[in-house]
Scaffold this motif. Structure first.
Motif, PDB file in Angstrom:
ATOM      1  N   ASN A 248      16.761  12.049   3.501  1.00  0.00           N
ATOM      2  CA  ASN A 248      16.841  10.725   4.129  1.00  0.00           C
ATOM      3  C   ASN A 248      15.578   9.891   3.934  1.00  0.00           C
ATOM      4  O   ASN A 248      15.551   8.718   4.276  1.00  0.00           O
ATOM      5  CB  ASN A 248      17.107  10.869   5.635  1.00  0.00           C
ATOM      6  CG  ASN A 248      18.463  11.493   5.887  1.00  0.00           C
ATOM      7  OD1 ASN A 248      19.426  11.177   5.198  1.00  0.00           O
ATOM      8  ND2 ASN A 248      18.529  12.401   6.842  1.00  0.00           N
ATOM      9  N   GLU A 249      14.518  10.528   3.434  1.00  0.00           N
ATOM     10  CA  GLU A 249      13.265   9.797   3.211  1.00  0.00           C
ATOM     11  C   GLU A 249      13.222   9.313   1.756  1.00  0.00           C
ATOM     12  O   GLU A 249      13.268  10.131   0.835  1.00  0.00           O
ATOM     13  CB  GLU A 249      12.046  10.702   3.469  1.00  0.00           C
ATOM     14  CG  GLU A 249      11.800  10.994   4.925  1.00  0.00           C
ATOM     15  CD  GLU A 249      11.217   9.803   5.695  1.00  0.00           C
ATOM     16  OE1 GLU A 249      10.796   8.810   5.072  1.00  0.00           O
ATOM     17  OE2 GLU A 249      11.203   9.894   6.937  1.00  0.00           O
ATOM     18  N   ALA A 250      13.111   8.004   1.582  1.00  0.00           N
ATOM     19  CA  ALA A 250      13.000   7.455   0.231  1.00  0.00           C
ATOM     20  C   ALA A 250      11.603   7.734  -0.314  1.00  0.00           C
ATOM     21  O   ALA A 250      10.648   7.874   0.455  1.00  0.00           O
ATOM     22  CB  ALA A 250      13.253   5.952   0.269  1.00  0.00           C
ATOM     23  N   ALA A 251      11.481   7.818  -1.625  1.00  0.00           N
ATOM     24  CA  ALA A 251      10.160   7.987  -2.243  1.00  0.00           C
ATOM     25  C   ALA A 251       9.319   6.760  -1.923  1.00  0.00           C
ATOM     26  O   ALA A 251       9.836   5.641  -1.873  1.00  0.00           O
ATOM     27  CB  ALA A 251      10.314   8.148  -3.750  1.00  0.00           C
ATOM     28  N   PRO A 252       8.002   6.945  -1.679  1.00  0.00           N
ATOM     29  CA  PRO A 252       7.164   5.791  -1.351  1.00  0.00           C
ATOM     30  C   PRO A 252       7.153   4.759  -2.477  1.00  0.00           C
ATOM     31  O   PRO A 252       7.174   5.115  -3.662  1.00  0.00           O
ATOM     32  CB  PRO A 252       5.768   6.400  -1.181  1.00  0.00           C
ATOM     33  CG  PRO A 252       5.978   7.863  -0.980  1.00  0.00           C
ATOM     34  CD  PRO A 252       7.249   8.200  -1.696  1.00  0.00           C
ATOM     35  N   ALA A 253       7.118   3.475  -2.087  1.00  0.00           N
ATOM     36  CA  ALA A 253       6.967   2.395  -3.070  1.00  0.00           C
ATOM     37  C   ALA A 253       5.531   2.441  -3.604  1.00  0.00           C
ATOM     38  O   ALA A 253       4.668   3.083  -3.008  1.00  0.00           O
ATOM     39  CB  ALA A 253       7.236   1.064  -2.387  1.00  0.00           C
ATOM     40  N   PRO A 254       5.256   1.777  -4.729  1.00  0.00           N
ATOM     41  CA  PRO A 254       3.866   1.737  -5.210  1.00  0.00           C
ATOM     42  C   PRO A 254       2.935   1.179  -4.134  1.00  0.00           C
ATOM     43  O   PRO A 254       3.324   0.286  -3.380  1.00  0.00           O
ATOM     44  CB  PRO A 254       3.943   0.802  -6.424  1.00  0.00           C
ATOM     45  CG  PRO A 254       5.367   0.834  -6.846  1.00  0.00           C
ATOM     46  CD  PRO A 254       6.173   1.049  -5.596  1.00  0.00           C
ATOM     47  N   PHE A 255       1.701   1.703  -4.084  1.00  0.00           N
ATOM     48  CA  PHE A 255       0.753   1.257  -3.053  1.00  0.00           C
ATOM     49  C   PHE A 255       0.334  -0.184  -3.316  1.00  0.00           C
ATOM     50  O   PHE A 255      -0.111  -0.522  -4.415  1.00  0.00           O
ATOM     51  CB  PHE A 255      -0.472   2.170  -3.031  1.00  0.00           C
ATOM     52  CG  PHE A 255      -1.468   1.790  -1.978  1.00  0.00           C
ATOM     53  CD1 PHE A 255      -1.117   1.806  -0.639  1.00  0.00           C
ATOM     54  CD2 PHE A 255      -2.759   1.411  -2.322  1.00  0.00           C
ATOM     55  CE1 PHE A 255      -2.024   1.449   0.349  1.00  0.00           C
ATOM     56  CE2 PHE A 255      -3.679   1.060  -1.345  1.00  0.00           C
ATOM     57  CZ  PHE A 255      -3.308   1.079  -0.002  1.00  0.00           C
ATOM     58  N   ALA A 256       0.469  -1.028  -2.306  1.00  0.00           N
ATOM     59  CA  ALA A 256       0.184  -2.454  -2.477  1.00  0.00           C
ATOM     60  C   ALA A 256      -1.075  -2.893  -1.735  1.00  0.00           C
ATOM     61  O   ALA A 256      -1.410  -4.079  -1.722  1.00  0.00           O
ATOM     62  CB  ALA A 256       1.380  -3.276  -1.985  1.00  0.00           C
ATOM     63  N   GLY A 257      -1.781  -1.953  -1.090  1.00  0.00           N
ATOM     64  CA  GLY A 257      -2.966  -2.317  -0.314  1.00  0.00           C
ATOM     65  C   GLY A 257      -4.192  -2.478  -1.190  1.00  0.00           C
ATOM     66  O   GLY A 257      -4.142  -2.403  -2.419  1.00  0.00           O
ATOM     67  N   LEU A 258      -5.302  -2.701  -0.515  1.00  0.00           N
ATOM     68  CA  LEU A 258      -6.582  -2.909  -1.201  1.00  0.00           C
ATOM     69  C   LEU A 258      -7.134  -1.557  -1.673  1.00  0.00           C
ATOM     70  O   LEU A 258      -7.102  -0.583  -0.934  1.00  0.00           O
ATOM     71  CB  LEU A 258      -7.557  -3.542  -0.204  1.00  0.00           C
ATOM     72  CG  LEU A 258      -8.970  -3.815  -0.700  1.00  0.00           C
ATOM     73  CD1 LEU A 258      -8.980  -5.012  -1.628  1.00  0.00           C
ATOM     74  CD2 LEU A 258      -9.901  -4.066   0.486  1.00  0.00           C
ATOM     75  N   VAL A 259      -7.656  -1.521  -2.895  1.00  0.00           N
ATOM     76  CA  VAL A 259      -8.313  -0.317  -3.422  1.00  0.00           C
ATOM     77  C   VAL A 259      -9.674  -0.733  -3.963  1.00  0.00           C
ATOM     78  O   VAL A 259      -9.771  -1.682  -4.749  1.00  0.00           O
ATOM     79  CB  VAL A 259      -7.499   0.327  -4.569  1.00  0.00           C
ATOM     80  CG1 VAL A 259      -8.176   1.615  -5.039  1.00  0.00           C
ATOM     81  CG2 VAL A 259      -6.068   0.600  -4.133  1.00  0.00           C
ATOM     82  N   ALA A 260     -10.727  -0.032  -3.527  1.00  0.00           N
ATOM     83  CA  ALA A 260     -12.063  -0.380  -4.009  1.00  0.00           C
ATOM     84  C   ALA A 260     -12.940   0.867  -4.021  1.00  0.00           C
ATOM     85  O   ALA A 260     -12.804   1.728  -3.141  1.00  0.00           O
ATOM     86  CB  ALA A 260     -12.697  -1.443  -3.117  1.00  0.00           C
ATOM     87  N   PRO A 261     -13.846   0.965  -5.004  1.00  0.00           N
ATOM     88  CA  PRO A 261     -14.806   2.067  -4.977  1.00  0.00           C
ATOM     89  C   PRO A 261     -15.817   1.865  -3.853  1.00  0.00           C
ATOM     90  O   PRO A 261     -16.068   0.730  -3.423  1.00  0.00           O
ATOM     91  CB  PRO A 261     -15.483   2.001  -6.347  1.00  0.00           C
ATOM     92  CG  PRO A 261     -15.206   0.641  -6.875  1.00  0.00           C
ATOM     93  CD  PRO A 261     -13.995   0.101  -6.179  1.00  0.00           C
TER      94      PRO A 261
END
Ligand SMILES: [Zn+2]
Length: 350
Positions: A248-261
């Motif tokens: 019943n759990e769909a695979a997560p969508a691509p991550f759309a949040g902020l990514v930074a080193p």
């Protein structure tokens, strides 16, 4: 589903700490395994209540035979810190006896072998670190649940595991990911990944490893709604990585949040002691030079306050929860669009 209580001797006669541990056996020996702990900084409880909300979901999955990989869960990882209640406040970040951060100076093992974490020695905080590492080492997924002072939900992710861990960030629904590499003062996440990095790549299997410090917003964000939504996020992560089966759990969508080193993070400090008037809150975007706070150091005088400006454009990740600071104290963390001029090696804070 099995609860056990580990015991840890104190530093004086008559003192013993207890550490409840919950384990679920998996049905598939080849499935990824997971370790989750919360409140290593003893007063940071959003993760503890998320685990409280997660356990019934796991119990149901267990009853239905859907737990494939073994799970080990420690809802309150720091009984030593939890005892440090002074003048009405919990001092759960540093061990009072040694002034050492409970999330630094973990043993760095040569191999992912729990037996290498012992024999336990030193003060109670050092022995606790050895114990937590021996409980966690060998699991494919290691989640260390913390929180900031006031903040959005975000992850610290080792650069070696990014972008492979995008699905985890999406499953957890966090707003941001800060990637890091090298030394982090032997924090728990560094110690969890370290032995795998010593192995040849084909043996380490980094593609199935998850190691992260999860910052579940701020100290006061201990609410029924967040407990439920964070438990749902942890559950989605465990399903996405094959520890639990749930169609019943769909695979997560691509991550759309902020990514930074991590070198993009500016830790903005207070130039004067005084009262803080914040202009921004976590989640806000700011432009370079924009006022983020005013420090009132001599109330009532025309020259009695000083403005603090954003050193660069970026995203407000966290801010302190106190409103009274000394000169030089941290005020907020800003994820800049470019590397910080003040970036330093290692962890962002002591
Ligand atoms: Zn913490």
């Amino acid at each position: 589903m099995q609860w056990t209580t580990e015991t840890l001797a104190g530093d004086t006669e008559g003192v013993t700490y207890s550490l409840p541990v919950l384990r679920f056996a998996g049905t598939d020996g080849s499935a990824p395994t997971a370790y989750i702990q919360a409140a290593l900084h003893a007063g940071e409880l959003p993760g503890t209540v998320a685990i409280d909300a997660l356990v019934p979901k796991l119990a149901r999955a267990h009853a239905e035979g859907r737990i494939r990989g073994a799970l080990t869960i420690v809802p309150g990882a720091n009984p030593v810190g939890r005892l440090q209640y002074h003048f009405g406040e919990l001092q759960g970040r540093f061990h009072l006896g040694t002034r050492t951060n409970f999330n630094r100076d973990f043993p760095l093992l040569a191999k992912p072998d729990p037996s290498l974490a012992g024999p336990e020695a030193g003060t109670a905080d050092q022995r606790l670190k050895q114990r937590l590492l021996s409980l966690s080492v060998g699991h494919d997924i290691v989640l260390d649940l913390h929180c900031d002072d006031e903040g959005v939900a975000y992850l610290y992710v080792p650069a070696e595991l990014w972008p492979a861990m995008q699905d985890c960030a999406a499953a957890m629904g966090v707003a941001a990911v800060v990637t890091w590499s090298g030394s982090s003062g032997a924090s728990f996440d560094e110690a969890s990944l370290h032995p795998w990095l010593r192995l040849p790549a084909e043996e380490a299997g980094l593609d199935r490893k998850v190691v992260t410090t999860v910052e579940l917003r701020g100290l006061r964000d201990v609410t029924p709604a967040y407990a439920q939504s964070d438990a749902a996020g942890l559950y989605r992560l465990l399903v996405a990585r094959g520890v639990i089966e749930d169609r019943n759990e769909a695979a997560p969508a691509p991550f759309a949040g902020l990514v930074a080193p991590i070198d993009h993070v500016d830790v903005v400090t207070s130039p004067r002691a005084g009262a803080i008037l914040f202009d921004v809150e976590p989640g806000d975007r700011v432009a370079k030079g924009q006022r983020v706070a005013t420090i009132v150091h001599n109330a009532g005088r025309a020259d009695g306050s000083i403005e603090v400006l954003a050193p660069q454009s970026g995203y407000v990740l966290t801010r302190v929860s106190r409103r009274s600071l000394y000169a030089g104290d941290d005020l907020l963390k800003l994820v800049g669009d470019a590397p910080s001029a003040n970036a330093r090696e290692g962890a962002l804070e002591d």
